[in-house]
Design a protein around this motif. Structure first.
Motif, PDB file in Angstrom:
ATOM      1  N   ILE A 264      21.065  18.281   0.490  1.00 54.04           N
ATOM      2  CA  ILE A 264      22.422  17.753   0.334  1.00 54.04           C
ATOM      3  C   ILE A 264      22.479  16.774  -0.836  1.00 54.04           C
ATOM      4  O   ILE A 264      23.390  16.814  -1.671  1.00 54.04           O
ATOM      5  CB  ILE A 264      22.891  17.077   1.630  1.00 54.04           C
ATOM      6  N   GLN A 265      21.494  15.895  -0.920  1.00 53.70           N
ATOM      7  CA  GLN A 265      21.504  14.866  -1.955  1.00 53.70           C
ATOM      8  C   GLN A 265      21.202  15.437  -3.334  1.00 53.70           C
ATOM      9  O   GLN A 265      21.886  15.120  -4.307  1.00 53.70           O
ATOM     10  CB  GLN A 265      20.503  13.775  -1.594  1.00 53.70           C
ATOM     11  N   VAL A 266      20.179  16.278  -3.420  1.00 56.96           N
ATOM     12  CA  VAL A 266      19.775  16.787  -4.732  1.00 56.96           C
ATOM     13  C   VAL A 266      20.814  17.747  -5.295  1.00 56.96           C
ATOM     14  O   VAL A 266      21.200  17.653  -6.472  1.00 56.96           O
ATOM     15  CB  VAL A 266      18.402  17.469  -4.644  1.00 56.96           C
ATOM     16  N   TYR A 267      21.296  18.674  -4.492  1.00 58.16           N
ATOM     17  CA  TYR A 267      22.308  19.621  -4.968  1.00 58.16           C
ATOM     18  C   TYR A 267      23.696  18.993  -5.068  1.00 58.16           C
ATOM     19  O   TYR A 267      24.606  19.591  -5.650  1.00 58.16           O
ATOM     20  CB  TYR A 267      22.379  20.830  -4.040  1.00 58.16           C
ATOM     21  N   GLY A 268      23.862  17.818  -4.495  1.00 55.56           N
ATOM     22  CA  GLY A 268      25.175  17.158  -4.539  1.00 55.56           C
ATOM     23  C   GLY A 268      26.209  17.868  -3.700  1.00 55.56           C
ATOM     24  O   GLY A 268      27.371  18.019  -4.110  1.00 55.56           O
ATOM     25  N   LEU A 269      25.846  18.284  -2.491  1.00 57.07           N
ATOM     26  CA  LEU A 269      26.728  19.116  -1.675  1.00 57.07           C
ATOM     27  C   LEU A 269      27.887  18.347  -1.052  1.00 57.07           C
ATOM     28  O   LEU A 269      28.762  18.951  -0.427  1.00 57.07           O
ATOM     29  CB  LEU A 269      25.913  19.809  -0.573  1.00 57.07           C
ATOM     30  N   ASN A 270      27.902  17.017  -1.230  1.00 56.02           N
ATOM     31  CA  ASN A 270      29.049  16.224  -0.770  1.00 56.02           C
ATOM     32  C   ASN A 270      29.768  15.538  -1.934  1.00 56.02           C
ATOM     33  O   ASN A 270      30.442  14.521  -1.737  1.00 56.02           O
ATOM     34  CB  ASN A 270      28.616  15.179   0.258  1.00 56.02           C
ATOM     35  N   ARG A 271      29.654  16.087  -3.134  1.00 52.70           N
ATOM     36  CA  ARG A 271      30.416  15.509  -4.245  1.00 52.70           C
ATOM     37  C   ARG A 271      31.912  15.679  -3.955  1.00 52.70           C
ATOM     38  O   ARG A 271      32.331  16.637  -3.311  1.00 52.70           O
ATOM     39  CB  ARG A 271      30.016  16.144  -5.559  1.00 52.70           C
ATOM     40  N   LEU A 272      32.694  14.737  -4.442  1.00 58.49           N
ATOM     41  CA  LEU A 272      34.086  14.625  -4.026  1.00 58.49           C
ATOM     42  C   LEU A 272      34.880  15.913  -4.226  1.00 58.49           C
ATOM     43  O   LEU A 272      35.580  16.372  -3.322  1.00 58.49           O
ATOM     44  CB  LEU A 272      34.763  13.469  -4.774  1.00 58.49           C
ATOM     45  N   GLY A 273      34.799  16.501  -5.409  1.00 57.30           N
ATOM     46  CA  GLY A 273      35.574  17.712  -5.654  1.00 57.30           C
ATOM     47  C   GLY A 273      35.215  18.843  -4.717  1.00 57.30           C
ATOM     48  O   GLY A 273      36.084  19.612  -4.281  1.00 57.30           O
ATOM     49  N   LEU A 274      33.939  18.950  -4.375  1.00 55.79           N
ATOM     50  CA  LEU A 274      33.489  20.000  -3.472  1.00 55.79           C
ATOM     51  C   LEU A 274      33.978  19.743  -2.050  1.00 55.79           C
ATOM     52  O   LEU A 274      34.420  20.666  -1.351  1.00 55.79           O
ATOM     53  CB  LEU A 274      31.954  20.082  -3.503  1.00 55.79           C
TER      54      LEU A 274
ATOM     55  N   GLU B 154      18.123   7.305  -8.403  1.00 54.73           N
ATOM     56  CA  GLU B 154      19.382   6.969  -7.761  1.00 54.73           C
ATOM     57  C   GLU B 154      19.714   7.854  -6.569  1.00 54.73           C
ATOM     58  O   GLU B 154      20.800   7.744  -6.017  1.00 54.73           O
ATOM     59  CB  GLU B 154      20.526   7.089  -8.775  1.00 54.73           C
ATOM     60  N   ILE B 155      18.821   8.740  -6.166  1.00 51.59           N
ATOM     61  CA  ILE B 155      19.166   9.678  -5.106  1.00 51.59           C
ATOM     62  C   ILE B 155      18.282   9.448  -3.890  1.00 51.59           C
ATOM     63  O   ILE B 155      17.072   9.578  -3.954  1.00 51.59           O
ATOM     64  CB  ILE B 155      19.011  11.135  -5.565  1.00 51.59           C
ATOM     65  N   GLY B 156      18.901   9.095  -2.784  1.00 56.83           N
ATOM     66  CA  GLY B 156      18.208   9.149  -1.513  1.00 56.83           C
ATOM     67  C   GLY B 156      17.526   7.866  -1.091  1.00 56.83           C
ATOM     68  O   GLY B 156      16.924   7.169  -1.890  1.00 56.83           O
ATOM     69  N   PRO B 157      17.588   7.553   0.208  1.00 51.73           N
ATOM     70  CA  PRO B 157      16.837   6.432   0.762  1.00 51.73           C
ATOM     71  C   PRO B 157      15.372   6.828   0.915  1.00 51.73           C
ATOM     72  O   PRO B 157      14.968   7.928   0.595  1.00 51.73           O
ATOM     73  CB  PRO B 157      17.508   6.211   2.129  1.00 51.73           C
ATOM     74  N   ASP B 158      14.571   5.914   1.450  1.00 53.03           N
ATOM     75  CA  ASP B 158      13.136   6.176   1.560  1.00 53.03           C
ATOM     76  C   ASP B 158      12.753   6.799   2.883  1.00 53.03           C
ATOM     77  O   ASP B 158      11.597   7.175   3.084  1.00 53.03           O
ATOM     78  CB  ASP B 158      12.355   4.864   1.393  1.00 53.03           C
ATOM     79  N   ALA B 159      13.642   6.899   3.828  1.00 46.07           N
ATOM     80  CA  ALA B 159      13.305   7.454   5.136  1.00 46.07           C
ATOM     81  C   ALA B 159      14.516   8.144   5.713  1.00 46.07           C
ATOM     82  O   ALA B 159      15.641   7.900   5.300  1.00 46.07           O
ATOM     83  CB  ALA B 159      12.831   6.347   6.084  1.00 46.07           C
ATOM     84  N   VAL B 160      14.271   9.016   6.655  1.00 43.31           N
ATOM     85  CA  VAL B 160      15.355   9.735   7.309  1.00 43.31           C
ATOM     86  C   VAL B 160      15.259   9.478   8.800  1.00 43.31           C
ATOM     87  O   VAL B 160      14.171   9.275   9.343  1.00 43.31           O
ATOM     88  CB  VAL B 160      15.274  11.252   7.015  1.00 43.31           C
TER      89      VAL B 160
ATOM     90  N   ASN C 168      33.929   5.711  -2.064  1.00 42.37           N
ATOM     91  CA  ASN C 168      32.854   6.558  -2.541  1.00 42.37           C
ATOM     92  C   ASN C 168      32.052   5.788  -3.573  1.00 42.37           C
ATOM     93  O   ASN C 168      32.424   4.682  -3.986  1.00 42.37           O
ATOM     94  CB  ASN C 168      33.413   7.857  -3.134  1.00 42.37           C
ATOM     95  N   THR C 169      30.949   6.369  -3.983  1.00 49.60           N
ATOM     96  CA  THR C 169      30.093   5.741  -4.979  1.00 49.60           C
ATOM     97  C   THR C 169      29.636   6.789  -5.968  1.00 49.60           C
ATOM     98  O   THR C 169      29.539   7.970  -5.632  1.00 49.60           O
ATOM     99  CB  THR C 169      28.886   5.065  -4.306  1.00 49.60           C
ATOM    100  N   ALA C 170      29.392   6.379  -7.195  1.00 46.61           N
ATOM    101  CA  ALA C 170      28.954   7.308  -8.239  1.00 46.61           C
ATOM    102  C   ALA C 170      27.436   7.320  -8.295  1.00 46.61           C
ATOM    103  O   ALA C 170      26.800   6.279  -8.512  1.00 46.61           O
ATOM    104  CB  ALA C 170      29.530   6.910  -9.587  1.00 46.61           C
ATOM    105  N   LEU C 171      26.854   8.489  -8.054  1.00 49.61           N
ATOM    106  CA  LEU C 171      25.410   8.664  -8.141  1.00 49.61           C
ATOM    107  C   LEU C 171      25.117   9.931  -8.933  1.00 49.61           C
ATOM    108  O   LEU C 171      25.923  10.854  -8.965  1.00 49.61           O
ATOM    109  CB  LEU C 171      24.785   8.789  -6.750  1.00 49.61           C
ATOM    110  N   LYS C 172      23.947   9.966  -9.527  1.00 45.93           N
ATOM    111  CA  LYS C 172      23.524  11.174 -10.216  1.00 45.93           C
ATOM    112  C   LYS C 172      23.005  12.186  -9.205  1.00 45.93           C
ATOM    113  O   LYS C 172      22.139  11.866  -8.399  1.00 45.93           O
ATOM    114  CB  LYS C 172      22.443  10.859 -11.244  1.00 45.93           C
ATOM    115  N   THR C 173      23.556  13.370  -9.243  1.00 46.40           N
ATOM    116  CA  THR C 173      23.054  14.466  -8.421  1.00 46.40           C
ATOM    117  C   THR C 173      22.873  15.684  -9.323  1.00 46.40           C
ATOM    118  O   THR C 173      23.228  15.672 -10.489  1.00 46.40           O
ATOM    119  CB  THR C 173      24.011  14.805  -7.268  1.00 46.40           C
ATOM    120  N   GLY C 174      22.341  16.742  -8.771  1.00 45.51           N
ATOM    121  CA  GLY C 174      22.057  17.943  -9.542  1.00 45.51           C
ATOM    122  C   GLY C 174      20.562  18.182  -9.568  1.00 45.51           C
ATOM    123  O   GLY C 174      19.775  17.255  -9.769  1.00 45.51           O
ATOM    124  N   LYS C 175      20.154  19.405  -9.356  1.00 44.28           N
ATOM    125  CA  LYS C 175      18.735  19.703  -9.154  1.00 44.28           C
ATOM    126  C   LYS C 175      17.884  19.458 -10.396  1.00 44.28           C
ATOM    127  O   LYS C 175      16.845  18.809 -10.334  1.00 44.28           O
ATOM    128  CB  LYS C 175      18.579  21.151  -8.695  1.00 44.28           C
TER     129      LYS C 175
END
Length: 345
Positions: free
Chosen positions: A244-254, A226-232, A145-152
């Motif tokens: 998913i990225q902004v709300y952090g819906l795949n953070r480890l504890g969740l 630190e959140i998200g690539p430039d294309a999908v 895993n990697t540590a990134l800042k998430t949260g709206k």
């Protein structure tokens, strides 16, 4: 995340032209106008407005009833872990990717703009997130895993329409022209945008952006540093990916909490299949006692199936994931959606 109809009365503090919310909006409009005048004169912007009505206890209680004490974004029971944040879907005091924006001040006290959020979905801080190559929960625990800042926080990207700045006499009309990336569970159906990984060989409750119809793909914006690539990828819901990225819906504890539910479903589902198979075998026996036992075993399986269905109820944690699991395994788990009847011969 699941869709929630915003039903019930508007909280008293926000209801009507004489309400505290209406008075606060008028004061906020004066404050913002004064700030803009100061900026036009080359002066500093000054201190932000102190919004208070959204913190009203009646508002908090109404949100708790509406969302059954769960975070509007990740469906965690927030009461067991931390106080709830009263979250503004459209940020009240500024917008991350629009430095000159003074926030959606006209919605800071609007009932339809408020959601209950757990601290981790709302506040920007570092979280452990799975790497794209992660294949199991053991890999996550081992450090895949990697540590990134998430949260709206103040993130609110839009993909179409003109961003609303509240510069006109009718800021609500400006707002109606926006097309936001972030999913709002009260305005949107998250189902077509978010897909849980419920069919992996080893249960691992990751949430992925759902596939979309050809031509519906959108570019994925950069959110913060630190959140998200430039294309999908084409044919993938960009609104799902950004949420998913902004709300952090795949953070480890969740992911770990959802995976525990997913493993419980797998066990219950297997028991339902085995119990119904046993009931069918017993029902073919010439022994009356065996046929009587078949009815008991079938009833037991039906109760297990009902327990599975109950886990998808709106008041249950991670109910959207449970619903997708039930839908995916309907063919395999017929008893989950249809009771089995054993008849006397």
């Amino acid at each position: 995340m699941r869709h929630v109809e915003r039903t019930g009365p508007v909280p008293k503090a926000m209801d009507g032209p004489e309400s505290p919310a209406a008075r606060e909006r008028a004061k906020a409009a004066e404050h913002v106008a004064a700030q803009r005048a100061a900026l036009a004169r080359g002066e500093k912007r000054g201190k932000g407005f102190d919004y208070r009505v959204y913190k009203d206890e009646g508002v908090r209680a109404a949100l708790e009833r509406l969302f059954h004490g769960k975070c509007a974004y990740c469906e965690s029971d927030y009461a067991a872990q931390a106080p709830v944040d009263i979250e503004h879907y459209r940020p009240k005091s500024g917008v991350e990717d629009a430095p000159d924006h003074m926030g959606y001040w006209w919605l800071a006290m609007d009932w339809a703009n408020l959601l209950p959020s757990c601290i981790d979905c709302n506040r920007r801080r570092y979280q452990l997130l799975p790497l794209p190559t992660t294949g199991s929960l053991a890999d996550l625990r081992a450090g895949a895993n990697t540590a990134l800042k998430t949260g709206k926080e103040t993130a609110f990207p839009v993909f179409a329409g003109t961003r609303a700045f509240g510069l006109t006499p009718d800021p609500e009309a400006e707002t109606a022209l926006e097309r936001p990336y972030l999913l709002d569970p009260c305005r949107d159906d998250p189902g077509p945008h978010l897909s849980f990984l419920v069919d992996a060989p080893e249960p691992l409750a990751l949430v992925l952006p759902a596939r979309t119809a050809p031509g519906e793909g959108l570019p994925l914006p950069q959110i913060g540093a630190e959140i998200g690539p430039d294309a999908v990828a084409p044919h993938v819901s960009a609104r799902g990916a950004v949420s998913i990225q902004v709300y952090g819906l795949n953070r480890l504890g969740l992911v770990q909490a959802r995976t525990r539910i997913l493993r419980q479903l797998e066990v219950l589902g297997a028991l339902v299949i085995e119990a119904h198979a046993l009931a069918e075998d017993l029902a073919q026996s010439p022994d009356p006692a065996a046929r009587a036992a078949a009815r008991m075993v079938a009833d037991f399986a039906d109760r297990l199936a009902a327990a599975i269905r109950a886990m998808a109820a709106p008041d249950q944690p991670y109910s959207a994931m449970v619903g997708q699991w039930i839908d995916h395994w309907t063919d395999r788990l017929g008893p989950v959606t249809e009771e089995t009847h054993v008849t006397d011969d």
